[in-house]
Write a protein that holds these residues in place. Structure first.
Motif, mmCIF file in Angstrom:
data_model
loop_
_atom_site.group_PDB
_atom_site.id
_atom_site.type_symbol
_atom_site.label_atom_id
_atom_site.label_comp_id
_atom_site.label_asym_id
_atom_site.label_seq_id
_atom_site.Cartn_x
_atom_site.Cartn_y
_atom_site.Cartn_z
ATOM 1 N N ASN A 26 -6.868 -1.397 -0.136
ATOM 2 C CA ASN A 26 -6.149 -0.846 -1.354
ATOM 3 C C ASN A 26 -4.977 -0.100 -1.025
ATOM 4 O OD1 ASN A 26 -7.013 1.745 -0.333
ATOM 5 N ND2 ASN A 26 -8.717 1.869 -1.687
ATOM 6 N N GLY A 27 -4.443 0.048 0.135
ATOM 7 C CA GLY A 27 -3.237 0.743 0.237
ATOM 8 C C GLY A 27 -3.338 2.289 0.377
ATOM 9 N N SER A 28 -4.496 2.654 0.400
ATOM 10 C CA SER A 28 -4.572 4.167 0.664
ATOM 11 C C SER A 28 -4.453 4.750 1.893
ATOM 12 C CB SER A 28 -6.099 4.618 0.240
ATOM 13 O OG SER A 28 -6.782 3.909 0.757
ATOM 14 N N VAL A 29 -4.516 3.937 2.856
ATOM 15 C CA VAL A 29 -4.245 4.172 4.165
ATOM 16 C C VAL A 29 -3.264 3.480 5.072
ATOM 17 C CG1 VAL A 29 -5.340 4.884 6.660
ATOM 18 C CG2 VAL A 29 -6.505 5.024 4.475
ATOM 19 N N LYS A 30 -2.153 4.058 5.127
ATOM 20 C CA LYS A 30 -1.015 3.314 5.965
ATOM 21 C C LYS A 30 -0.556 4.364 7.147
ATOM 22 C CE LYS A 30 0.965 1.742 1.559
ATOM 23 N NZ LYS A 30 1.911 1.596 0.650
ATOM 24 N N LEU A 31 -0.358 3.544 8.232
ATOM 25 C CA LEU A 31 0.174 4.094 9.386
ATOM 26 C C LEU A 31 0.663 3.192 10.502
ATOM 27 C CD1 LEU A 31 -2.804 3.939 11.893
ATOM 28 C CD2 LEU A 31 -3.100 3.132 9.479
ATOM 29 N N PHE A 32 1.326 3.580 11.563
ATOM 30 C CA PHE A 32 1.790 2.750 12.501
ATOM 31 C C PHE A 32 0.951 2.403 13.606
ATOM 32 C CE2 PHE A 32 5.682 5.440 11.750
ATOM 33 C CZ PHE A 32 6.559 4.283 11.262
#
Length: 937
Positions: A92-98
């Motif tokens: 759902n795009g709530s967590v974004k990271l490298f």
């Protein structure tokens, strides 16, 4: 000469006839060098940007190779941060990271600080949401100009597990097997400028659940006590990642092994398999190059192989190649060599000789594009066979009973295999190949005289580095295929995936001299026959699926690719006898055949008389707790330091585990629940009990070589994946338990080994795992009472033993004539050419019942004199006592080293031990840091 130099691509390779000056310059560049013939050097390396000007200058010095212009195999390394940026996003795009490649979602989330240390506290459950979500890895990289090559392949060495892959928005393929290398044609999808690779992972928990609805296969779930997930058997994924009785559940996703893009015009050598056989005065070396290219195309070129042997000699063969690639884009070319045995030194298991390895180079030069591809392997020469012969044919056999032997004959000699079982080095697969961890564990195994490790079927096929180190250290590998403690589906999709998995991994590992045997699965034959998962009502159906998978699918692949090694369908099994009985024996634990796994916690595990006969003990073990020092890396909450705490209960995954530990401890040791140091002592006593139990069982198996032809003892287990009760001899983080120190003794090449019978008579065995006999031996038996360091009497006997033998000595000790609550016996051996062998003991009564054991006075002195040894710096330590001391356990806060012995039974006034550390420390500081504990009623 053509030198492909591209700042936007990941590798540079140069083919030259090198001078010494040119070699020096290449080294100054930080390049890797590989000499593939007397006049050809391959230089490869990630030499970019800041090095470009220097490179151009140095490369002008290189002379043109007489072959003419050659081209490079260009590779974009998708692991390199200089080449690609990876990002991760949940559904759902709530967590974004490298992201990282190689890597995995749990390790990436920890790096980003989104979740804490997954091995801390209850985080195995608290972070489980990760495995229920869906994750997408997106990699972006720039190509100034797409190479004008015929082939552009995306290669993913390890994808965990179910994913859908796109390049620049176009679908290129999908994955469903963590253990398979995937190769996708992406040439139509690449472009100059920014490119994007997207790997969309499905939740492994959800996929497993979905597949189970279609192809349900028992068991549904792991026991609730594991705090794990269900239906792991539906996925070709590390089975232990859904939890096991020694580890937590972390059903990870990610690109756990390297990823890269290959550009070439003709073909590459993906792998090389080798087959060695000894014929009279020569070795026959059969070399098979596994070529890979585009589908259904013709390949022309020249294939050569060269090997450097003893005496600075190089042997070469080659042939012209004209071959059509198959539908899968692969085909094989064979080369053969005949090598005199006079220029080959044999490879031996640890403890039996050296491990010489020879450099083999296999090179393919394409006819049209002049591309060169070089594969370098180190190979060993040895013969190995699993001997299963009628025991009635054994010379002088009147005790081994009917049945078949089961032992490994190496270079013509029957070798008793001493060792352990290997589980993954980390619960996160991308971290399991860490070289420092692998080295520490394998060196610890070697130090304990181990010659074999069994890579257990619920883990992973280990890294190339792992098997290379086993080759170098002389540690043979019993390699399970990765099916464990379950029934498995046999639908077409599953079997097709397994076919690729088995083929790829046998080809990858086959050339290692350390690989000794293949086994189809762990405990699935006994599980089906024993109705472990309530399958008896569907026995016929499950048996048909079992045979489809392990016999009809896996067996022909293994025997076709590696005919020189034994494939057993299961472990444990009755070997050939199981095959005769239709692959599911009536009694897969029959002690007259094959290998066995044995666990029984309802009897006294310190008593050698409870253990069954077996031809080969491939699993047996007993639990203990990790040290407080190791436990403190998972929790520093003092309230957790209690066997009954929520934390301790959560970490114990073995049903009844603490009860079994209690039962064994309280039979022999006295520990009050009111003791203010109860938990600390509980840990210590659990390690004593584990060590003594494993000592009793292991020596029983070594002794049984004499009368039952038992020829192997691989205890469960070597290592740990977290800080919890388990069967390991080495704690998570590398700290040795008491068991591992005991293993150094009970696996000693020469050992005097007593067995106290139920009648209180004592039999004595002389164990000799050497190629020379024990001669001029004197066995000394000292009788002690518990209050003195002076023996009350001593008896000496002559003793000799043949090479590679267990010999029951004609010495009869009658303890029933003694006051057994007041005494114990020490056994020692001196013999010609035996520099050091451990003492051994018989304790007639449980320690809690002995009379006369006193509180000791202990003084520890570290000498100012140190020694340099290969492992680091060795410190000499003298321990002075005034009475008998039981299980003296030494600990130090100095990191990075260990004592050479520990858990000592002290019966002399002064005992010397050593401490080895990689870093230097002042002797005075080391002395102050040493703490100790011992057993006292």
């Amino acid at each position: 000469m053509v030198v492909a130099i591209r700042a936007d691509l990941a590798q540079v390779c140069v083919y030259v006839r090198p001078t010494q000056v040119e070699r020096k310059y290449a080294l100054r560049l930080g390049a890797n060098q590989s000499v593939i013939s007397t006049d050809l050097l391959v230089i490869t390396g990630n030499l970019f940007t800041s090095n470009m000007a220097v490179m151009k200058t140095y490369f002008t010095l290189f002379t043109l190779w007489t072959f003419g212009n050659v081209a490079c195999i260009t590779v974009i390394d998708l692991s390199s941060k200089a080449n690609v940026t990876w990002s991760i996003e949940n559904k759902n795009g709530s967590v974004k990271l490298f992201g990282s490649v190689p890597g995995g979602i749990y390790s990436d989330l920890m790096k980003a600080g989104i979740i804490g240390d997954i091995l801390s506290g209850f985080n195995d459950v608290a972070s489980r949401w990760v495995a229920y979500d869906s994750w997408t890895y997106t990699g972006q990289f720039t190509i100034k100009e797409v190479p004008a090559t015929y082939v552009a392949h995306l290669v993913l060495e390890g994808v965990d597990t179910v994913s859908f892959i796109e390049v620049n928005g176009s679908p290129v393929g999908s994955t469903n097997n963590m253990f398979v290398r995937y190769v996708f044609d992406i040439k139509p999808h690449l472009k100059a400028g920014v490119n994007e690779i997207k790997v969309s992972f499905a939740s492994p928990i959800e996929v497993a659940r979905s597949r189970s609805k279609k192809y349900f296969t028992a068991p549904a779930c792991v026991p609730e006590l594991y705090h794990g997930e269900c239906h792991a058997n539906q996925l070709r994924k590390m089975q232990a990642s859904f939890a096991w009785d020694w580890g937590p559940a972390f059903p990870s996703v990610g690109l756990w092994r390297p990823a890269y893009i290959e550009f070439y015009d003709t073909a590459i050598i993906r792998s090389v398999t080798i087959h060695t056989s000894k014929v009279n005065a020569h070795w026959l070396l059969r070399i098979i190059a596994h070529l890979e290219s585009a589908k259904r195309r013709q390949v022309y070129g020249y294939l050569t192989a060269s090997i450097n042997v003893d005496g600075n000699q190089t042997i070469k063969v080659g042939e012209y190649v004209e071959i059509d690639m198959r539908e899968d884009g692969a085909n094989e070319i064979e080369l053969n060599m005949t090598i005199s045995k006079n220029v080959i030194s044999l490879w031996w298991p640890n403890g039996f000789g050296k491990q010489p390895l020879y450099d083999l180079h296999v090179i393919f030069v394409s006819n049209k594009s002049k591309e060169i591809y070089d594969v370098h392997q180190k190979i060993g020469f040895r013969t190995l066979e699993v001997v299963e012969e009628d025991t009635s044919l054994l010379p002088g056999n009147n005790t081994a009973g009917p049945g078949l032997t089961f032992y490994f004959k190496v270079n013509g000699y029957p070798i008793f295999m001493k060792g352990s079982n290997w589980i993954p080095a980390n619960i996160l697969p991308e971290l399991g190949g860490d070289k420092k961890t692998v080295d520490s564990l394998l060196l610890s195994a070697r130090e304990a005289h181990m010659a074999m490790l069994r890579v257990w079927g619920g883990g992973v096929y280990e890294s190339d580095y792992f098997y290379q180190r086993c080759d170098q250290l002389g540690i043979l590998i019993w390699q399970d295929f990765l099916f464990a403690c379950s029934m498995y589906p046999a639908d077409t999709e599953f079997l097709n995936s397994v076919k690729v998995e088995i083929e790829q991994n046998v080809i990858r590992l086959q050339h290692h001299p350390s690989i000794a045997i293949w086994a189809g699965n762990n405990e699935n034959e006994v599980a089906l026959r024993g109705n472990w998962y309530a399958t008896s009502s569907e026995f016929i159906t499950y048996k048909e699926d079992y045979i489809k998978l392990y016999v009809n699918t896996i067996k022909p692949i293994v025997e076709g690719l590696d005919p020189g090694r034994r494939y057993v369908v299961s472990s444990p099994s009755n070997g050939k006898e199981s095959e005769q009985e239709g692959y599911i024996a009536q009694n897969p634990y029959d002690p007259s055949y094959g290998d066995t796994h044995y666990y029984n916690y309802f009897l006294d595990n310190w008593n050698q008389n409870i253990y069954p006969k077996t031809r080969f003990a491939s699993e047996y073990g007993f639990q203990s707790l990790p040290s407080l020092l190791t436990m403190s890396t998972a929790t520093k909450n003092e309230s957790d330091y209690n066997v009954h705490s929520q934390y301790s209960v959560h970490r114990q995954h073995c049903p009844g585990g603490y009860g079994y530990i209690d039962y064994q401890m309280t039979r022999h040791l006295q520990l009050s629940t009111n003791d203010p140091k109860h938990f600390e002592k509980y840990i210590y006593y659990s390690q004593i009990s584990q060590a003594m139990s494993m000592k009793a069982e292991t020596e029983f198996y070594r002794q049984s070589q004499a009368d039952w032809y038992t020829m192997g003892a691989l205890y469960w287990q070597l290592n740990d994946v977290w800080q919890a009760p388990s069967w390991s001899s080495i704690e998570y983080g590398g700290k040795w338990k008491m068991l591992h120190y005991f293993a150094k003794s009970f696996f000693a090449p020469v050992l005097i080994s007593p067995r106290r019978l139920l009648t209180n008579d004592v039999e004595i065995y002389l164990l000799n795992d050497r190629f020379v006999p024990v001669t001029g031996g004197i066995v000394t038996i000292d009788y002690f009472n518990w209050s003195s360091l002076t023996p009350i009497k001593s008896i000496m006997f002559a003793a000799n033993a043949d090479p590679l033998s267990s010999k029951k000595l004609s010495i009869n000790i009658q303890l029933w004539k003694e006051k057994i609550d007041e005494i114990f016996l020490r056994f020692s051996l001196t013999a010609d050419g035996v520099t050091r062998t451990p003492c051994n003991y018989v304790f007639p009564k449980p320690f809690k019942s002995v009379v006369g054991l006193k509180k000791p006075s202990i003084q520890i002195k570290v000498s100012n004199t140190t020694e340099s040894v290969p492992e680091g710096i060795r410190y000499n330590i003298d321990i002075t006592v005034d009475t008998v001391v039981l299980f003296l356990w030494l600990e130090t806060t100095v990191p990075g080293g260990h004592f050479d012995v520990n858990g000592l039974i002290i019966t002399n006034n002064i005992v010397s031990v050593h401490y080895v550390n990689q870093k230097q420390v002042l002797p005075h500081d080391l002395e102050k840091s040493i703490a100790y504990k011992y057993y006292l009623n």
